[in-house]
Design a protein around this motif. Structure first.
Motif, PDB file in Angstrom:
ATOM      1  N   UNK A 258       0.874  -1.250  -0.018  1.00  0.00           N
ATOM      2  CA  UNK A 258       0.262  -0.051   0.038  1.00  0.00           C
ATOM      3  C   UNK A 258       1.134   0.969  -0.346  1.00  0.00           C
ATOM      4  N   UNK A 259       0.734   2.048  -1.538  1.00  0.00           N
ATOM      5  CA  UNK A 259       1.091   3.295  -1.238  1.00  0.00           C
ATOM      6  C   UNK A 259       0.398   4.206  -0.758  1.00  0.00           C
ATOM      7  N   UNK A 260       0.699   4.840   0.541  1.00  0.00           N
ATOM      8  CA  UNK A 260       0.584   6.111   0.882  1.00  0.00           C
ATOM      9  C   UNK A 260       0.540   7.182   0.089  1.00  0.00           C
ATOM     10  N   UNK A 261      -1.109   8.132   0.039  1.00  0.00           N
ATOM     11  CA  UNK A 261      -0.777   9.262  -1.148  1.00  0.00           C
ATOM     12  C   UNK A 261       0.247  10.028  -0.029  1.00  0.00           C
ATOM     13  N   UNK A 262       1.069  10.315  -1.261  1.00  0.00           N
ATOM     14  CA  UNK A 262       2.128  11.331  -1.252  1.00  0.00           C
ATOM     15  C   UNK A 262       3.761  10.644  -1.350  1.00  0.00           C
ATOM     16  N   UNK A 263       3.071   9.830  -1.297  1.00  0.00           N
ATOM     17  CA  UNK A 263       5.324   8.620  -1.526  1.00  0.00           C
ATOM     18  C   UNK A 263       4.795   8.864  -2.003  1.00  0.00           C
ATOM     19  N   UNK A 264       6.776   8.962  -1.784  1.00  0.00           N
ATOM     20  CA  UNK A 264       7.530   9.136  -3.564  1.00  0.00           C
ATOM     21  C   UNK A 264       7.291   7.676  -4.212  1.00  0.00           C
ATOM     22  N   UNK A 265       7.496   7.705  -5.429  1.00  0.00           N
ATOM     23  CA  UNK A 265       7.401   6.657  -6.270  1.00  0.00           C
ATOM     24  C   UNK A 265       8.362   5.183  -5.548  1.00  0.00           C
ATOM     25  N   UNK A 266       9.468   5.954  -5.248  1.00  0.00           N
ATOM     26  CA  UNK A 266      11.085   5.027  -5.598  1.00  0.00           C
ATOM     27  C   UNK A 266      10.428   3.948  -4.507  1.00  0.00           C
TER      28      UNK A 266
ATOM     29  N   UNK B  36       7.831   2.842  -3.611  1.00  0.00           N
ATOM     30  CA  UNK B  36       7.212   1.316  -3.658  1.00  0.00           C
ATOM     31  C   UNK B  36       7.873  -0.143  -4.139  1.00  0.00           C
ATOM     32  N   UNK B  37       9.663   0.736  -4.821  1.00  0.00           N
ATOM     33  CA  UNK B  37      10.367  -0.235  -4.595  1.00  0.00           C
ATOM     34  C   UNK B  37      10.817  -0.365  -3.622  1.00  0.00           C
ATOM     35  N   UNK B  38      11.075   0.014  -2.599  1.00  0.00           N
ATOM     36  CA  UNK B  38      12.228  -0.429  -1.553  1.00  0.00           C
ATOM     37  C   UNK B  38      11.421  -0.723   0.129  1.00  0.00           C
ATOM     38  N   UNK B  39      10.007  -0.648  -0.031  1.00  0.00           N
ATOM     39  CA  UNK B  39       9.018  -1.214   1.531  1.00  0.00           C
ATOM     40  C   UNK B  39       9.857  -2.709   0.970  1.00  0.00           C
ATOM     41  N   UNK B  40       9.509  -3.597  -0.496  1.00  0.00           N
ATOM     42  CA  UNK B  40       9.074  -4.596  -0.759  1.00  0.00           C
ATOM     43  C   UNK B  40      11.073  -4.881  -0.343  1.00  0.00           C
ATOM     44  N   UNK B  41      11.264  -4.572  -0.827  1.00  0.00           N
ATOM     45  CA  UNK B  41      12.964  -4.963  -0.816  1.00  0.00           C
ATOM     46  C   UNK B  41      13.457  -5.351   0.655  1.00  0.00           C
ATOM     47  N   UNK B  42      13.090  -4.155   1.430  1.00  0.00           N
ATOM     48  CA  UNK B  42      12.818  -3.669   2.986  1.00  0.00           C
ATOM     49  C   UNK B  42      12.650  -5.374   3.421  1.00  0.00           C
TER      50      UNK B  42
END
Length: 134
Positions: free
Chosen positions: A45-53, A55-61
């Motif tokens: 889930x990408x909350x409003x205002x979250x940077x596009x990057x 969405x890649x970093x959270x799953x990798x973490x």
């Protein structure tokens, strides 16, 4: 043969809701990822205002935390405090704080990863998600 719990839709939804509530309470625009024990994405889930990057970093973490059974901060500290910069070349790990494993009955069953604010706050959000399981 051993038995192992797995994250179902109900647990994943509860974790996501708790993490989202923590982020929104602090007005933090983040992406929240939940993975299973193999690091495979269960929810994002990408909350409003979250940077596009994010969405890649959270799953990798989250993947890093799930497959290692450690908070991702461990690897950030490994690089920053011990100088083990060679660890940055490991393809399956992300050396950024912000993910925590989900442990049930002593076994890793998944992880929550967050990206979008200072790493310590990403980890705070992830812990809030995991805490809902008790």
């Amino acid at each position: 043969m051993r038995s192992k719990a797995v994250l179902g839709h109900t647990e994943t939804t509860r974790i996501l809701a708790a993490a989202r509530a923590e982020a929104q309470q602090n007005n933090w625009a983040v992406t929240i990822a939940i993975v299973d024990d193999g690091g495979h994405l269960l929810a994002l889930e990408r909350l409003d205002g979250a940077a596009a990057s994010t969405a890649y970093l959270a799953p990798e973490k989250a993947r890093t935390s799930a497959i290692s059974g450690r908070e991702s901060k461990y690897y950030e500290d490994l690089v920053n405090t011990t100088g083990r910069t060679s660890f940055l070349s490991v393809d399956i790990m992300t050396c950024l704080e912000g993910a925590v494993p989900i442990i049930h009955d002593g076994q890793v069953i998944g992880a929550v990863g967050v990206s979008g604010v200072k790493s310590e706050f990403d980890a705070q959000i992830a812990r809030a998600g995991v805490a809902v399981l008790g």
